[in-house]
Scaffold this motif. Structure first.
Motif: not given
Ligand SMILES: C[S@@+](CC[C@H](N)C(=O)[O-])C[C@H]1O[C@@H](n2cnc3c(N)ncnc32)[C@H](O)[C@@H]1O
Length: 206
Positions: A204-205, A137-140, A103-105, A175-176
């Motif tokens: 869903x985002x 944290x990961x979901x964020x 995700x960072x890269x 997320x919902x």
């Protein structure tokens, strides 16, 4: 003078070497992603793809989508790459990578349109829950790299992990739960084939 193992200096050196390795790994991943994703603006991502059975079949059935599978284990990724090669698919890429580092890269111009987390490690012991991928944290972080309306598909045969993930999802602002959404593509994964039963969650985002 050599630095003895176990001394403060030795620990310091080993830590510095570790940091250099992490940096090198991140730079390699960054380069690999830039090269492989030239001209691509959206991807389907499978986290913990194992040997790549599921994503290879998904990519074959969705030639208009670019699919990326990642896993921590190198020989699983090598097998997945061979599978894609045999199938002659141009829209699937497998990489040895850790999810947060990916995700960072991931290049800024690339958005994730769909995510699959299929039978992730359940980490049943309480002291290991912090390792579960479905954490706040990961979901964020994931949400930050997803396009609006992107769906996250989670499936597990571990009842307690399912309940945990449902709670984490219920308190995630970005997320919902997409209660009406149906599972988009059915193919047994290796772990699914061994499971007596399983449960699925689609988010869903916002
Ligand atoms: C239980 S296996 C499931 C494999 C496959 N999805 C299936 O259903 O057959 C979980 C996989 O996730 C990978 N994995 C665990 N944590 C990961 C992470 N942070 N980033 C990428 N892959 C990860 C593991 O190496 C392992 O191959």
């Amino acid at each position: 003078m050599t630095v003895e193992e176990g001394t403060i200096e030795g620990i310091g050196e080993r830590y510095q070497a570790h940091l250099r390795q992490v940096e090198e790994r991140r730079n390699r991943l960054n380069q690999e992603l830039k090269t492989s994703l030239t001209g691509i603006s959206k991807i389907v991502l499978e986290i913990g793809c194992g040997h790549g059975h599921w994503l290879t079949d998904f990519a074959a059935a969705h030639e208009d989508r670019f699919c990326m599978g990642i896993d921590l284990i190198g020989n699983r990724i090598e097998r997945a790459k061979r599978k894609v090669g045999r199938a002659g698919l141009k829209n699937a890429l497998f990489l040895k990578a850790e999810a947060t580092e990916l995700l960072e890269q991931l290049p800024r111009g690339v958005g994730i349109q769909s995510v699959f987390v299929l039978f992730p490690d359940p980490w049943p012991k309480k002291r290991h829950w912090k390792n579960r991928i479905m954490n706040p944290d990961f979901l964020d972080r994931l949400s930050d790299r997803c396009v609006k309306g992107a769906k996250l598909h989670f499936r597990t045969d571990h009842t307690e992990y399912f309940e945990w993930a449902s709670k984490v999802a219920a308190s995630a602002e970005k997320w919902k739960r997409a209660s009406d959404a149906s599972w988009p593509f059915e193919r047994e994964t290796v772990f699914q084939s061994k499971a007596d039963s399983f449960q699925s969650l689609i988010l869903e985002k916002q």
